[in-house]
Design a protein around this motif. Sequence first.
Motif, PDB file in Angstrom:
ATOM      1  N   UNK A 314       1.114  -1.023   0.021  1.00 24.72           N
ATOM      2  CA  UNK A 314       0.097  -0.111   0.252  1.00 24.72           C
ATOM      3  C   UNK A 314       1.044   1.011   0.073  1.00 24.72           C
ATOM      4  N   UNK A 315       0.747   2.539  -0.996  1.00 22.63           N
ATOM      5  CA  UNK A 315       1.607   3.423  -0.606  1.00 22.63           C
ATOM      6  C   UNK A 315       0.543   4.828   0.280  1.00 22.63           C
ATOM      7  N   UNK A 316       1.865   4.949   0.954  1.00 25.63           N
ATOM      8  CA  UNK A 316       0.907   5.944   2.025  1.00 25.63           C
ATOM      9  C   UNK A 316       2.067   7.474   1.697  1.00 25.63           C
ATOM     10  N   UNK A 317       1.156   8.343   1.191  1.00 32.78           N
ATOM     11  CA  UNK A 317       1.700   9.858   1.311  1.00 32.78           C
ATOM     12  C   UNK A 317       1.326  10.541   2.291  1.00 32.78           C
ATOM     13  N   UNK A 318       2.431  11.138   2.170  1.00 30.94           N
ATOM     14  CA  UNK A 318       2.839  12.348   3.997  1.00 30.94           C
ATOM     15  C   UNK A 318       1.600  13.992   3.548  1.00 30.94           C
ATOM     16  N   UNK A 319       1.248  14.094   2.530  1.00 29.41           N
ATOM     17  CA  UNK A 319       0.101  14.787   2.414  1.00 29.41           C
ATOM     18  C   UNK A 319      -0.545  14.816   0.887  1.00 29.41           C
ATOM     19  N   UNK A 451       3.551  -1.640   4.091  1.00 34.16           N
ATOM     20  CA  UNK A 451       3.438   0.099   3.808  1.00 34.16           C
ATOM     21  C   UNK A 451       4.530   1.033   3.762  1.00 34.16           C
ATOM     22  N   UNK A 452       4.486   1.420   1.906  1.00 36.22           N
ATOM     23  CA  UNK A 452       5.268   1.939   1.714  1.00 36.22           C
ATOM     24  C   UNK A 452       4.688   3.575   2.013  1.00 36.22           C
ATOM     25  N   UNK A 453       5.803   4.681   1.957  1.00 37.20           N
ATOM     26  CA  UNK A 453       5.091   5.638   1.901  1.00 37.20           C
ATOM     27  C   UNK A 453       6.189   6.271   1.092  1.00 37.20           C
TER      28      UNK A 453
END
Length: 455
Positions: A314-319, A451-453
Motif C-alpha cells: 500500500x502506497x502512503x503519502x504525507x500530504x 506499507x510503503x511511504x
Amino acid sequence: MARPSIVPIALTLDDRTGYTLWAPPWEEDGEEWQAFLGGTEGDTSVVHLFPSPAALAAFCRTRTDHDLADHPVWPVVAGLDAADVTPDDDHRYDLDGVYDVMAENPDRWAVEELAATFEIVGRLAEVCDTAPDEDDEDDDDEDEDEDDTAFESVAELMAKPEVAMLGLGIDAFVGRAGEDAWIRLGGAVDELWEDVVEELDEHLDWTGAGTTELDAYPSASESAAVEPAGDDEDSDEDDDIEVVEGDTAAATPTSAISSGSRVAVDPAAVAAAAGFWEGVGILPVEVVVPEGAGLTLRCYVEDDSRFLGADREVYLFGTPAELRAFVRGDEDHDLTEVASWPEVADTDTLPLPVDQDRYDLVEVAEVLAEVADGAAGLVDHSVLVQPLEGVRDLAEYARLERVDALLAPGTPLGQAAARAEATPGAALRAEDAAVLTGPWDELVREISTALVFRD
C-alpha cells in the motif's frame, strides 16, 4: 443501557458556536436519567454554553450549581482541562447547516450528519421540556395533557417517518422510494426547522451561566480553527475523550479513538470534497503506524478491498497534495483498472479522508498501555472498532496471514474484536488491556510491512 458517561459537545446556531457537556441516558436506582450541563432560570430549563473548551473547563473546575453535579463521574470531569473537554467531530452539531445538507443529494455523510443533529435536538428537547405537570390538571384533561410539550415543532419533526429512516443509513434513501423519502424530509425541514431552532434557542444559555457575553462566541468559521488550551502548547493533537463511570478517586483521563489523526485537514474542506470521492467510489484513507502517518486511496471490488498500491504493498503519502500529484502521474498500480479511475486522475479535488476512514493504530497502542497501567474505567471496547476495520481491509489486500491468525476467534484480539462489535460500550478493563498489548503491537508490525511511504 450504556454506563454513565459525560460527553463534550459543540452546538452551532445563528453563526455562533458554544461548547457544553451532555450526559447520555443512564440508569440509577431503577430510573433512567439524562442531562446536559445546565440548570433552571425562573421556570425555564436551560443548557449552559461556553465560547471555548477552556471556558467550559474553567466553569467545571469551579462550579457545582448545575444539573450534572450529582452525575456519577462528575468528580472526574471537574479535574479535566480544555483538551479533555474538546468535542470530537462526531459530537459537533451544526444546526445552521441543516438546510445546506438537505439541498444536496443524499450520501452517507449527509444522512449520518442529519441523524446526529436531529438526535441531539430531540435530546435537548427531552431534557428542557417544561410542559405543565399532569398532576396539576383535572383528571378529565389528563389524556390531553399527556401530549403537552414546550417543543411542539420539535415533536412534530421527530414524528416524521422520514426522520426515523435516517437511522437506517444511506440505504433508506436509495432508489425511487428513497429519493421520494428524501424529498419529503426536505419538505418537513423547510416547514418546521425555523420553528425548531426558535423553540430550542429559548433554552440555550449563551452567557455561560453568567460568565461571558454573546460577542465572545466564535462564528462557525472561527470555531473550526479553535485550539484547546492545554498544558503542552507544542502538542499537535487533541485528547478528545468520553468520560465513563469508573474509580473516580483514582482515575486518570485517557484518550479515546475518534479523530486523533496526524495529517492536518480542514473539516470544511473535507465536507466539500466528500461528495466527489463518494461519487467515484474510491475513498481517501489515512493510516497511522509508528513509522508515521500517511494517506492512500481504497475501494472495494466485488466486496474485496483494493488500495492504491501494487504487489500487495500500500502506497502512503504525507500530504493530500503529494497523493494528488501521484494520482495525476502515469505509474501503474492496482487502481488503474477501476472504472472510475479516469475521473480520479483528472480531478482537482484534494483526497481528504473523512473521520470514518482514518485508522490510528498508534493511538490504540497508547490507550491499551494507559488502561493496563491503571487508567481503567474510562475507555470501552468501541476504541477498537474503527481501527480494526482498517486493519482487516489492509490485511485482506496485502494477504497478511499472520494478521488473520492474530484476529482469529479464540485469540485475545479475536475475542476483543467480537466483543467490540457486539457490545462496544463494554468497559475495557486493565486486565483486558494487559493481555491485548502484545498481540496489538505484533499486529501493527505486520501491517507496517505492507506499507510503503512514498515521496
